[in-house]
Design a protein around this motif. Sequence first.
Motif, PDB file in Angstrom:
ATOM      1  N   ILE A 156     -13.223   6.327   0.794  1.00 43.95           N
ATOM      2  CA  ILE A 156     -11.999   5.903   1.352  1.00 43.95           C
ATOM      3  C   ILE A 156     -11.373   4.857  -0.046  1.00 43.95           C
ATOM      4  N   HIS A 157      -9.709   5.098  -0.442  1.00 39.11           N
ATOM      5  CA  HIS A 157      -9.022   4.228  -1.913  1.00 39.11           C
ATOM      6  C   HIS A 157      -7.750   3.966  -0.941  1.00 39.11           C
ATOM      7  N   ILE A 158      -7.332   3.257  -1.618  1.00 38.04           N
ATOM      8  CA  ILE A 158      -6.140   1.998  -1.556  1.00 38.04           C
ATOM      9  C   ILE A 158      -5.636   2.521  -2.782  1.00 38.04           C
ATOM     10  N   TRP A 159      -4.525   3.303  -2.376  1.00 43.89           N
ATOM     11  CA  TRP A 159      -3.288   2.973  -3.484  1.00 43.89           C
ATOM     12  C   TRP A 159      -2.353   2.134  -2.953  1.00 43.89           C
ATOM     13  N   ILE A 160      -2.369   1.727  -4.341  1.00 44.73           N
ATOM     14  CA  ILE A 160      -1.323   0.502  -4.258  1.00 44.73           C
ATOM     15  C   ILE A 160      -0.046   1.085  -5.751  1.00 44.73           C
ATOM     16  N   GLY A 161       1.265   1.175  -5.569  1.00 44.35           N
ATOM     17  CA  GLY A 161       2.044   1.740  -7.328  1.00 44.35           C
ATOM     18  C   GLY A 161       1.249   3.648  -6.735  1.00 44.35           C
ATOM     19  N   ASN A 162       0.956   3.891  -7.736  1.00 46.59           N
ATOM     20  CA  ASN A 162       0.708   5.459  -8.903  1.00 46.59           C
ATOM     21  C   ASN A 162      -0.802   5.273  -8.853  1.00 46.59           C
ATOM     22  N   GLU A 163      -1.545   4.384  -8.739  1.00 47.39           N
ATOM     23  CA  GLU A 163      -3.092   3.993  -9.044  1.00 47.39           C
ATOM     24  C   GLU A 163      -3.890   3.315  -7.489  1.00 47.39           C
ATOM     25  N   ILE A 164      -5.169   4.180  -7.676  1.00 48.68           N
ATOM     26  CA  ILE A 164      -5.976   3.322  -6.819  1.00 48.68           C
ATOM     27  C   ILE A 164      -6.649   2.269  -7.658  1.00 48.68           C
ATOM     28  N   VAL A 165      -6.531   1.201  -6.184  1.00 50.79           N
ATOM     29  CA  VAL A 165      -6.880  -0.023  -7.087  1.00 50.79           C
ATOM     30  C   VAL A 165      -7.384  -0.570  -6.369  1.00 50.79           C
ATOM     31  N   ILE A 166      -8.134  -0.311  -5.163  1.00 53.66           N
ATOM     32  CA  ILE A 166      -9.243  -0.292  -4.325  1.00 53.66           C
ATOM     33  C   ILE A 166     -10.408   0.794  -3.864  1.00 53.66           C
ATOM     34  N   SER A 167     -11.089   0.961  -4.001  1.00 53.21           N
ATOM     35  CA  SER A 167     -12.703   2.139  -3.009  1.00 53.21           C
ATOM     36  C   SER A 167     -13.609   1.768  -2.665  1.00 53.21           C
ATOM     37  N   MET A 168     -13.243   2.213  -1.378  1.00 52.52           N
ATOM     38  CA  MET A 168     -15.151   1.947  -1.008  1.00 52.52           C
ATOM     39  C   MET A 168     -15.929   3.129  -1.298  1.00 52.52           C
ATOM     40  N   LYS A 169     -17.264   3.444  -0.796  1.00 53.71           N
ATOM     41  CA  LYS A 169     -17.940   3.949  -1.128  1.00 53.71           C
ATOM     42  C   LYS A 169     -19.424   4.463   0.095  1.00 53.71           C
ATOM     43  N   SER A 170     -19.356   5.522   0.210  1.00 52.96           N
ATOM     44  CA  SER A 170     -20.965   5.361   1.227  1.00 52.96           C
ATOM     45  C   SER A 170     -20.269   4.690   2.844  1.00 52.96           C
ATOM     46  N   VAL A 171     -19.914   5.485   3.714  1.00 44.25           N
ATOM     47  CA  VAL A 171     -18.390   4.953   4.691  1.00 44.25           C
ATOM     48  C   VAL A 171     -19.120   5.921   6.036  1.00 44.25           C
ATOM     49  N   ILE A 220       0.742  -1.029  -0.031  1.00 37.72           N
ATOM     50  CA  ILE A 220      -0.565  -0.225  -0.104  1.00 37.72           C
ATOM     51  C   ILE A 220       1.124   0.854   0.057  1.00 37.72           C
ATOM     52  N   THR A 221       0.602   2.016  -1.390  1.00 38.08           N
ATOM     53  CA  THR A 221       1.552   3.161  -1.382  1.00 38.08           C
ATOM     54  C   THR A 221       1.073   4.458  -0.487  1.00 38.08           C
ATOM     55  N   GLY A 222      -0.853   4.528  -0.396  1.00 43.11           N
ATOM     56  CA  GLY A 222      -1.104   5.825  -0.304  1.00 43.11           C
ATOM     57  C   GLY A 222      -2.862   4.832   0.082  1.00 43.11           C
ATOM     58  N   ILE A 223      -3.287   5.852   1.763  1.00 40.38           N
ATOM     59  CA  ILE A 223      -4.586   5.900   1.868  1.00 40.38           C
ATOM     60  C   ILE A 223      -5.201   7.304   1.711  1.00 40.38           C
ATOM     61  N   THR A 224      -6.455   7.215   0.774  1.00 39.75           N
ATOM     62  CA  THR A 224      -6.509   8.989   0.591  1.00 39.75           C
ATOM     63  C   THR A 224      -8.198   8.771   0.606  1.00 39.75           C
ATOM     64  N   THR A 225      -9.047   9.549   1.622  1.00 44.96           N
ATOM     65  CA  THR A 225     -10.653   9.831   1.771  1.00 44.96           C
ATOM     66  C   THR A 225     -11.286  10.938   1.124  1.00 44.96           C
ATOM     67  N   GLU A 226     -12.257  11.057   0.296  1.00 44.68           N
ATOM     68  CA  GLU A 226     -12.693  12.183   0.396  1.00 44.68           C
ATOM     69  C   GLU A 226     -14.367  11.682   0.593  1.00 44.68           C
ATOM     70  N   ASN A 227     -15.324  13.092   0.595  1.00 46.09           N
ATOM     71  CA  ASN A 227     -16.060  12.864   0.834  1.00 46.09           C
ATOM     72  C   ASN A 227     -17.027  14.104   0.069  1.00 46.09           C
ATOM     73  N   LEU A 228     -18.434  12.845  -0.910  1.00 49.33           N
ATOM     74  CA  LEU A 228     -19.168  13.735  -1.716  1.00 49.33           C
ATOM     75  C   LEU A 228     -20.486  13.759  -1.010  1.00 49.33           C
ATOM     76  N   LEU A 229     -20.975  14.656  -1.694  1.00 49.51           N
ATOM     77  CA  LEU A 229     -22.162  15.262  -0.952  1.00 49.51           C
ATOM     78  C   LEU A 229     -23.136  14.124  -1.766  1.00 49.51           C
ATOM     79  N   MET A 230     -23.352  13.671  -2.908  1.00 50.63           N
ATOM     80  CA  MET A 230     -24.387  12.791  -2.774  1.00 50.63           C
ATOM     81  C   MET A 230     -24.192  11.022  -3.169  1.00 50.63           C
ATOM     82  N   VAL A 231     -22.630  10.915  -2.558  1.00 50.24           N
ATOM     83  CA  VAL A 231     -22.370   9.426  -2.449  1.00 50.24           C
ATOM     84  C   VAL A 231     -21.700   9.656  -0.876  1.00 50.24           C
ATOM     85  N   GLY A 232     -21.314  10.375  -0.269  1.00 47.18           N
ATOM     86  CA  GLY A 232     -20.623   9.934   1.146  1.00 47.18           C
ATOM     87  C   GLY A 232     -19.542   9.707   0.637  1.00 47.18           C
ATOM     88  N   ASN A 233     -19.022   9.245   2.439  1.00 49.50           N
ATOM     89  CA  ASN A 233     -17.634   9.386   2.324  1.00 49.50           C
ATOM     90  C   ASN A 233     -16.657   8.490   1.350  1.00 49.50           C
TER      91      ASN A 233
END
Length: 137
Positions: free
Chosen positions: A83-98, A68-81
């Motif tokens: 979380i993105h799990i980065w491996i290398g230079n790309e987001i490989v796993i994302s989970m929404k509505s957390v 895992i090279t990074g972990i980021t989060t964002e909060n979008l109005l219509m979607v909610g929280n």
Amino acid sequence: MHRKLKSLEDVELYKDEVIGPELVGTIEYEKDGEHSFYGAIIPTTHRLFVNIREADTVKHHPVEYKEITGITTENLLMVGNIIHIWIGNEIVISMKSVSDGKLDKFLNYLYKHRARRLRLDSDASISHTQHHDQQVV
């Protein structure tokens, strides 16, 4: 099925591995041409598990913390929280509505134990290198 998603009972854990607080929701994860799955992300003291519901079974996908090279989060109005799990230079796993409360507990556990694992791994390689240097001299 929901209980099975949050479970690692059929996974062989390391002797001292402890399971942390999980997140359950919609996972964006590319597998066999499909991209959205109902699943769970579960941190342990040693690695991260991505549990995906496939038909009537749950598949466990372990990810080592050093991958895992990074972990980021964002909060979008219509979607909610999200979380993105980065491996290398790309987001490989994302989970929404957390939910916020769950996300905070999850992230605190993940950051703490990922840092410990990475520090242990780098300490081991440093002491191995130093030991090797002493043998050469």
